[in-house]
Design an enzyme around this catalytic site. Structure first.
Site, PDB file in Angstrom:
ATOM      1  N   SER A  63       8.821  -1.745  -1.412  1.00 28.81           N
ATOM      2  CA  SER A  63       7.867  -0.863  -1.230  1.00 28.81           C
ATOM      3  C   SER A  63       6.629  -0.517  -0.363  1.00 28.81           C
ATOM      4  O   SER A  63       5.798  -1.157   0.265  1.00 28.81           O
ATOM      5  CB  SER A  63       8.230   0.379  -1.769  1.00 28.81           C
ATOM      6  OG  SER A  63       7.931   2.225  -1.058  1.00 28.81           O
ATOM      7  N   GLU A 117      18.274   4.247   3.052  1.00 25.27           N
ATOM      8  CA  GLU A 117      17.001   4.465   3.024  1.00 25.27           C
ATOM      9  C   GLU A 117      16.495   4.580   4.567  1.00 25.27           C
ATOM     10  O   GLU A 117      17.041   3.853   5.150  1.00 25.27           O
ATOM     11  CB  GLU A 117      16.000   3.816   1.793  1.00 25.27           C
ATOM     12  CG  GLU A 117      16.662   1.720   2.984  1.00 25.27           C
ATOM     13  CD  GLU A 117      15.583   1.815   2.404  1.00 25.27           C
ATOM     14  OE1 GLU A 117      13.879   1.670   1.793  1.00 25.27           O
ATOM     15  OE2 GLU A 117      15.878   0.268   1.260  1.00 25.27           O
ATOM     16  N   HIS A 164      16.232   3.388  -1.878  1.00 23.61           N
ATOM     17  CA  HIS A 164      15.269   2.787  -1.980  1.00 23.61           C
ATOM     18  C   HIS A 164      15.136   1.495  -3.228  1.00 23.61           C
ATOM     19  O   HIS A 164      14.290   2.476  -4.136  1.00 23.61           O
ATOM     20  CB  HIS A 164      14.345   3.659  -1.685  1.00 23.61           C
ATOM     21  CG  HIS A 164      13.188   3.291  -2.017  1.00 23.61           C
ATOM     22  ND1 HIS A 164      12.446   2.629  -0.035  1.00 23.61           N
ATOM     23  CD2 HIS A 164      11.631   2.928  -1.563  1.00 23.61           C
ATOM     24  CE1 HIS A 164      11.463   1.795  -0.168  1.00 23.61           C
ATOM     25  NE2 HIS A 164      10.723   2.395  -1.405  1.00 23.61           N
TER      26      HIS A 164
END
Length: 345
Positions: A166, A258, A288
């Protein structure tokens, strides 16, 4: 060897009841709570405190896993080792996710200990500075200092892997671009799990309803907040716009539902256009950074076998090889990957 690295993979597997149940729970709790909190500075502070409290809860690690604080580097870090039969002459440098305002190496141990096992080496997880007190420029400086600190300790760049999820995937990509631009020797390979790579004001329309975790509008809001005073089109701010020429082999893993999925696809397209061999894996119906859920999701446990396979193949390539000839076509935006492969492979 190049063909083992530059591939698209869409794993085939039965969707587990654990994944189905967790998706429903996140849709009804995590996503709406995130939508409420990520609107003000006070909400960010509250979310950060919640994550800090969660990190203090006792997390049961396997008996063969050890965690050791590291006080010798430029910023707080921890060494994570999955067993004693690791190659101590090599290292994986890890940057945790959390939107640049929350989480820590402690919250991401379900990832880091499994990466240690997959890579056969210790993992150094960096507790880089985050917002709202610090900027993403300071986060990048910490990441660069951590990498240069490893070189100063005597690690050969060819024995270093960089990885992140991320926001940590964003930091991984920005670190590679910055190292290349500054003439610093590059690591052997990099792994990005669900990278957040575009901090421009481009609206996120893909998977807005399907994503069980992340409200797309709140990602846009965070991007505007963290790029205040910066040029969001700078490749170190939005790595999806970078020139990837000369970077090492890259692995990008996303979930098909996602909101950040297409940012991973666009990174793959940019890297391949620059001649970088890329393994792109898009896991059907996975959320995610699903790799962090390996304690409960069988699909998440499988992904580490894929990472181990990529790292073995990538390190078989000559350093920063830029192969000639054609490479597999990267997936077009909004289309599924071109090749499929069984998760059991």
């Amino acid at each position: 060897m190049h063909d083992e690295v530059d591939i698209d993979v869409c794993p085939a597997y039965p969707f587990s009841w654990q994944a189905a149940a967790l998706s429903m729970i996140m849709h009804g709790t995590f996503k709406p709570i995130s939508g409420l909190l990520l609107r003000t500075g006070a909400g960010i502070a509250a979310a950060s405190r919640i994550a800090a409290l969660a990190a203090k809860l006792p997390l049961r690690l396997p008996a063969h896993v050890t965690v050791t604080p590291d006080g010798d580097g430029p910023c707080p870090s921890e060494w994570v080792r999955a067993g004693e039969e690791l190659d101590e002459g090599k290292v994986l440098l890890y940057f945790h996710g959390g939107g640049y305002f929350t989480c820590s190496p402690a919250t991401h141990r379900p990832i880091t200990w499994r990466l240690s096992a997959a890579a056969g080496r210790p993992v150094l997880a960096v507790d880089y500075r985050q917002g709202p007190v610090h900027t993403i420029v300071e986060s990048l400086n910490d990441a660069l200092d951590a990498y240069r600190g490893l070189l100063a300790r005597g690690y050969d760049p060819a024995d270093v892997i960089v990885a992140g999820d991320s926001a940590g995937g964003h930091l991984t990509l920005a670190t590679l671009l910055a190292l290349r631009d500054r003439g610093v020797p590059l690591p052997a390979a990099a792994v990005c799990l669900s990278p957040w790579a575009d901090l421009t004001d481009a609206p996120r329309r893909v998977n807005r309803l399907l994503d069980p975790m992340i409200p797309a509008g709140r990602v846009d809001w965070l991007a505007r907040r963290w790029t205040a005073g910066l040029d969001p089109h700078d490749p170190l701010v939005s790595p999806v716009l970078g020139d990837y020429t000369g970077l090492p082999p890259l692995m990008v893993v996303t979930g098909s539902t996602e909101v950040l999925r297409d940012e991973g696809r666009r990174v793959v397209a940019r890297a391949r256009a620059a001649g970088v061999p890329v393994t792109y894996e898009e896991w059907p119906r996975m959320p995610h950074v699903f790799a962090i859920l390996a304690d409960v999701l069988p699909e998440a446990r499988r992904v580490y076998r894929h990472i181990a396979r990529f790292l073995a193949a990538a390190q078989g390539l000559p350093a920063h090889e830029v192969p000639g000839g054609g490479t597999p076509a990267s997936p077009a935006r909004g289309e599924p990957p071109a090749r499929a492969e069984s998760a059991a492979a």
